[in-house]
Design an enzyme around this catalytic site. Structure first.
Site, short mmCIF file in Angstrom:
data_model
loop_
_atom_site.label_atom_id
_atom_site.label_comp_id
_atom_site.label_asym_id
_atom_site.label_seq_id
_atom_site.Cartn_x
_atom_site.Cartn_y
_atom_site.Cartn_z
N THR A 157 0.96 -1.15 0.15
CA THR A 157 0.12 0.05 0.00
C THR A 157 0.77 1.06 0.04
O THR A 157 1.88 1.17 0.54
CB THR A 157 -0.98 -0.01 1.39
OG1 THR A 157 0.01 0.32 2.49
CG2 THR A 157 -1.63 -1.20 1.42
N HIS A 158 0.50 2.32 -0.72
CA HIS A 158 1.58 3.41 -0.85
C HIS A 158 2.68 3.01 -1.37
O HIS A 158 3.86 3.68 -1.15
CB HIS A 158 1.71 4.21 0.68
CG HIS A 158 0.58 4.32 1.47
ND1 HIS A 158 -0.36 5.47 1.31
CD2 HIS A 158 -0.24 3.50 2.28
CE1 HIS A 158 -1.26 5.39 2.08
NE2 HIS A 158 -1.01 4.20 2.77
N SER A 206 18.12 -0.50 -26.68
CA SER A 206 18.34 0.91 -27.05
C SER A 206 19.37 1.01 -28.05
O SER A 206 20.25 0.18 -28.34
CB SER A 206 18.82 1.57 -25.61
OG SER A 206 19.87 2.56 -26.00
N LYS A 208 20.60 -2.32 -22.46
CA LYS A 208 19.05 -2.02 -22.04
C LYS A 208 18.38 -3.09 -22.68
O LYS A 208 18.38 -3.57 -23.77
CB LYS A 208 18.73 -0.68 -22.70
CG LYS A 208 19.36 0.43 -21.99
CD LYS A 208 18.85 0.67 -20.22
CE LYS A 208 17.58 1.15 -20.11
NZ LYS A 208 16.97 2.43 -20.57
N GLU A 226 4.81 -0.30 -21.80
CA GLU A 226 4.86 1.30 -21.77
C GLU A 226 3.64 1.71 -22.61
O GLU A 226 2.76 2.73 -22.63
CB GLU A 226 5.94 1.93 -21.97
CG GLU A 226 7.19 1.74 -20.86
CD GLU A 226 8.33 2.01 -21.32
OE1 GLU A 226 9.07 2.75 -20.61
OE2 GLU A 226 8.97 1.73 -22.30
N TYR A 265 -31.76 13.97 -33.82
CA TYR A 265 -30.63 13.74 -34.70
C TYR A 265 -29.85 15.19 -34.85
O TYR A 265 -30.68 16.06 -35.33
CB TYR A 265 -30.65 13.10 -35.98
CG TYR A 265 -29.41 12.77 -36.68
CD1 TYR A 265 -28.64 11.87 -36.35
CD2 TYR A 265 -29.26 13.68 -37.65
CE1 TYR A 265 -27.36 11.57 -37.02
CE2 TYR A 265 -28.00 13.60 -38.30
CZ TYR A 265 -27.14 12.56 -38.13
OH TYR A 265 -25.84 12.59 -38.62
N1 ARG Z 1 -23.30 10.07 -42.19
C1 ARG Z 1 -24.49 10.51 -41.05
C2 ARG Z 1 -23.89 10.11 -39.82
O1 ARG Z 1 -23.04 9.32 -39.46
C3 ARG Z 1 -25.61 9.67 -41.47
C4 ARG Z 1 -27.00 10.25 -41.21
C5 ARG Z 1 -27.18 11.40 -41.80
N2 ARG Z 1 -28.49 12.16 -41.60
C6 ARG Z 1 -28.57 13.19 -41.91
N3 ARG Z 1 -29.68 13.86 -41.33
N4 ARG Z 1 -27.86 13.82 -42.53
O2 ARG Z 1 -24.52 10.62 -38.73
#
Ligand code: ARG
Length: 462
Positions: free
Chosen positions: A154-155, A276, A282, A289, A316
């Site tokens: 721990t620590h 290295s 090395k 990493e 959307y």
């Molecule tokens: N290429 C668009 C996206 O990935 C598809 C949907 C497009 N729809 C629109 N209303 N322009 O979101």
């Protein structure tokens, strides 16, 4: 070709096309787009928009696109707005007039959600298999050195002795929760969006459960607006991916330390280390990493989409096109890191003498002694005090725990009986910690047995 254009007098400017196009990255969704479109064509047939021969014609054209996609150079010269547009253009070229019906009652907004879900589901399955492979490798490492004793920290200060398998199984538990998280993300992704239209539901009476069954979805979405505006299924994956990377980075950090000359516990194989250009002696732990380093990219991907989605108005918005690159980036870095980690775990060897010596020379047994005194009836605050004084005295005399004889101990404090003196050996002290989940040998053997059983129940790692 465009999937829109009637209400425009001129086409998009070249700069806008370049700026808004997504084919360069969403091309990865092509197979998913075709799978979803073939199922959608069947749905169109069921609602009477396509005749059986028309549907068959479209399906064959989709299949031919899918077959060509497997060949090199498929995307050469394509300038379509996105992968959905590209598929429709090819469909037109291959199936003729009937292709114009494929978008009946379907919006790209639900299509992009569908494609992403299908792609993500397959990706999660692949990732989960890689994760199980790593977990299997950890269990194998544990079985290779069942009795090795190491200091637990721990620590980053030596704390109490544990069995090496107990340490390895701690990572097994982290990865097992990660596996659960991936499966939860899969369940959230595995929901059919089709039928939602652009945002308000399709004007065609699709049998949505039937489409869901065909595409292997568990269920259908419940709200069309939600479908169009939601990306939290993608965020769930990005969070799960980030947590796997977080755990990988901690394992990587441990093993970078443990394989250093200062610790000297682990031998990393030549195959996962590099030299290295200047210093001939090395042997650097670059694989580990890089695993640690790639965390930044995956956490960045999560943050990127998280921030992109913040404050978007329903439903959307084109901002959401920015979901794909982080998603692909995280999935790629994660699967590569898992593969790498597995190779490191499989090829690393423990040199048990060094950690065993470290466990013996420091006072890792002090807690065991304090607890043994408490079991013999001494209130714990007193036994803690007594064990602390013993440590202090040892440091003053330059004595290791095992260098005390039972007589010297009894002289120091009569409560330090020969039974308690036996606990000065870390392997002995450990035996008092057989509580379930503890580091005692019986508890660890049982945990190892259960880990193997759990792995078998999860399905085999690749
Ligand atoms: N290429 C668009 C996206 O990935 C598809 C949907 C497009 N729809 C629109 N209303 N322009 O979101």
């Amino acid at each position: 070709m465009k999937l829109w254009g009637g209400r425009f007098e001129t086409g998009p400017s070249e700069v806008f096309e370049r700026f808004s196009g997504s084919l360069d990255f969403d091309r990865r969704l092509l197979d998913a787009d075709i799978e979803g479109s073939i199922a959608f064509a069947r749905a169109l047939e069921r609602v009477g928009i396509l005749s059986a021969p028309e549907r068959e014609q479209l399906t064959q054209a989709f299949e031919s696109i899918r077959a060509d996609h497997a060949k090199p150079g498929f995307f050469d010269g394509a300038t379509d707005e996105d992968v959905h547009t590209l598929v429709i253009r090819l469909l037109n070229e291959r199936a003729g007039g009937v292709a114009a019906k494929i978008h009946t009652g379907r919006s790209r907004n639900e299509q992009v959600s569908l494609d992403t879900r299908l792609w993500l589901r397959a990706e999660i399955d692949r990732t989960a298999t890689l994760l199980r492979g790593l977990m299997t490798a950890l269990v194998e490492r544990a079985k290779a050195d069942p009795k090795a004793v190491v200091p637990g920290y721990t620590h980053l200060r030596r704390a109490q002795a544990v069995l090496w398998p107990h340490y390895l199984l701690a990572y097994f538990e982290m990865f097992s929760r990660d596996h659960e998280r991936l499966m939860q993300a899969r369940a959230r992704a595995n929901v059919l969006p089709l039928g939602s239209g652009a945002l308000a539901g399709s004007g065609f009476p699709f049998d949505r459960p039937a489409i869901a069954r065909e595409l292997g979805f568990d269920t259908i979405s419940r709200n069309s607006m939600d479908v169009s505006g939601d990306r939290d299924f993608a965020l769930d994956f990005l969070y799960a991916a980030s947590t796997v990377m977080l755990h990988l980075s901690r394992l990587a950090e441990d093993w970078i330390l443990y394989s250093s000359d200062e610790f000297g516990w682990l031998d990393l194989a030549d195959g996962v280390t590099s030299g290295s250009s200047l210093m001939p002696q090395k042997k650097n732990p670059d694989s580990l990493e890089l695993i640690r380093g790639k965390c930044g990219r995956v956490f960045g991907a999560f943050t990127s989409l998280f921030v992109t989605m913040k404050g978007l108005p329903m439903t959307y918005n084109r901002d959401m096109q920015e979901d794909k690159e982080p998603l692909f980036e995280a999935a790629d870095q994660l699967s590569r890191s898992l593969e790498m980690a597995r190779a490191v775990v499989e090829t690393t060897r423990l040199k048990p003498e060094r950690p065993a010596a470290a466990a013996e020379e420091s006072w890792l047994v002090a807690t065991d002694i304090a607890e043994a005194l408490a079991r013999a009836g001494m209130p714990f605050h007193q036994s803690h005090q007594l064990a602390g004084r013993l440590v202090l005295e040892s440091l003053k005399r330059g004595k290791r725990p095992t260098e005390w004889t039972p007589e010297e101990l009894a002289q120091f404090a009569p409560e330090l009986t020969p039974e308690i003196a036996a606990l000065l050996n870390p392997s002995e002290g450990m035996k008092t910690r057989n509580v379930p989940g503890g580091a005692g040998p019986e508890a660890v053997a049982e945990a190892l047995r259960q880990a193997e059983e759990r792995l078998a129940a999860m399905g085999a790692g690749a």
